[in-house]
Design an enzyme around this catalytic site. Structure first.
Site, PDB file in Angstrom:
ATOM      1  CB  SER A 151       0.228  43.387  38.079  1.00 33.37           C
ATOM      2  OG  SER A 151      -0.736  42.428  38.434  1.00 33.37           O
ATOM      3  CG  HIS A 201       3.605  46.447  37.835  1.00 31.85           C
ATOM      4  ND1 HIS A 201       4.200  45.903  36.724  1.00 31.85           N
ATOM      5  CD2 HIS A 201       3.058  45.414  38.518  1.00 31.85           C
ATOM      6  CE1 HIS A 201       4.004  44.597  36.722  1.00 31.85           C
ATOM      7  NE2 HIS A 201       3.323  44.276  37.799  1.00 31.85           N
ATOM      8  CE  LYS A 254       6.740  42.286  37.692  1.00 25.60           C
ATOM      9  NZ  LYS A 254       5.976  41.818  38.830  1.00 25.60           N
TER      10      LYS A 254
END
Ligand SMILES: *Cc1c(COP(=O)(O)O)cnc(C)c1O
Length: 386
Positions: A177, A205, A237
């Site tokens: 991350s 991610h 995200k």
């Protein structure tokens, strides 16, 4: 006399570690409105521009019309709506696994999984720069927590080999991350299989962005489900909504429903979030051009940065850290960027290891090449890369 809290706060300030929040008055986008001023946003995790996508907003509003706002209870009481259920089925299909279970946040998913699967006397192995929620999950489980060197499957293999524990679990970020690099999942899986350990990958991610179809690091690296029995994804995200899920086989999911305390003892997400997330999953397939745009933006950023001699990290993902080392210069550049109307947060210890303070620059499909050029030029005038 100063209280211990005042002393703590003073020390944080003296060490340039004091954290403060910006109050944002606009939706997430390439530009943000803060205190009446517009800023170029290079620090969001909204990699695809889903967070304020009209189709998601419309789905969210329709979800509110159908279900109201609050879920009213936990999933095991009366809070598990049809929308949650359909989203779990869609997420399982999305990642190609038998089952998926929704959690209210990624932090809670990681706490829940690790503490449900492990007890005192068990052994958990984690990459030393794993996300805090994976490390905290390890601590909460009361298993022995051992960190291996970053992305080092050989170190992991040695540590696994020395363990006498009955139950062993290896946990790693998929895309790291704060660094943007990928876990060596193939090698981690082979080490885990050799020592009969679970492997859990948190692809917060990677899902939605990495891989041709946005199925994340496991797609990109051609990893089978058997190699990684536990997959965690977050929805706040690239998916642009909120919440998280764990995907795996039936026994894993049923065990989590029985045992994961951060699943059982918390209110279910608002159902409208689930409706919006269903729309987001469809967009991942229908608007593949967003991934192409993001890739193109990452390529442009790296090309311009390298021309400007800005130190790049070994990352091909949307996370493009510029590691400056010491806290003070990193903060100075971050403040300088802000004065020039560009938002990039300085990431400091303990979020990253000592001596690796950095600008965590993130790219989005929404950025234009002019905006990326402006970022590079401003970094250059602030003395980065000279
Ligand atoms: C953001 C993040 C989480 C936490 O997810 P939330 O839904 O924001 O709580 C977990 N793991 C990783 C790797 C993350 O980057």
């Amino acid at each position: 006399m100063k209280t211990t809290l005042q002393q703590f706060l003073d020390t944080q300030k003296a060490n340039h570690l004091y954290r403060a929040r910006a109050v944002v008055d606009s939706p997430q986008a390439a530009e943000l409105l803060i205190d009446g001023k517009s800023y170029l946003n290079f620090c969001s995790n909204d990699y695809l521009g889903h967070a304020n996508h009209p189709k998601l907003a419309e789905a969210f509003i329709n979800g509110v019309r159908q279900y109201g706002v609050g879920s009213g209870a936990s999933h095991l009481i009366s809070g598990h709506s049809r929308a949650h259920h359909e989203l779990e089925e869609a997420l399982a299909a999305f990642v190609g696994r038998p089952r998926a279970l929704l959690f209210s946040t990624g932090y809670m998913a990681n706490l829940g999984v690790i503490s449900a699967l492990l007890n005192k006397g068990d052994h958990v192995f984690e990459d030393r720069i794993n996300h805090a929620s994976l490390l905290d999950g390890g601590l909460l489980s009361q298993a022995r927590l051992q960190r291996y060197l970053h992305a080092d499957a050989r170190d992991l293999l040695n540590k696994l080999g020395a363990s006498k524990a009955q139950t062993k679990l290896v946990a790693s970020d998929g895309v790291f991350s704060m660094d943007g690099d990928l876990a060596p999942v193939k090698a981690l899986a082979s080490a885990a299989q050799r020592h009969n350990a679970w492997l859990m990958i948190d692809d917060a991610h990677g899902l939605g962005v990495v891989g041709e179809r946005g199925r994340g690091v496991l797609e990109l690296l051609s990893i089978t489900n058997a190699e990684v029995p536990i997959l965690v994804g977050t929805l706040g995200k690239a998916f642009g909504t909120f919440g998280a899920f764990v995907a795996g086989n039936d026994d894993l999911i049923e065990t989590l429903i029985q045992k994961a305390r951060s699943y059982i003892y918390t209110t279910a997400l608002p159902p409208a979030i689930a409706v919006a997330t269903l729309a987001s999953l469809r967009l991942i397939d229908d608007e593949a051009w967003r991934r192409d745009r993001l890739r193109e933006n990452v390529r442009l950023f790296r090309e311009l940065a390298s021309q400007a001699k800005i130190p790049l990290s070994d990352s091909e993902t949307a996370i493009q850290p510029v590691i400056l080392g010491d806290v003070e210069p990193t903060l100075q550049v971050s403040h300088g960027l802000k004065q020039q109307g560009i938002l990039v947060t300085a990431i400091r210890p303990p979020t990253v290891p000592q001596g690796t303070a950095r600008l965590r620059i993130t790219m989005s499909a929404e950025h234009t090449s002019a905006q990326i050029t402006r970022l590079i030029e401003t970094l250059h005038t602030l003395g980065v890369g000279q």
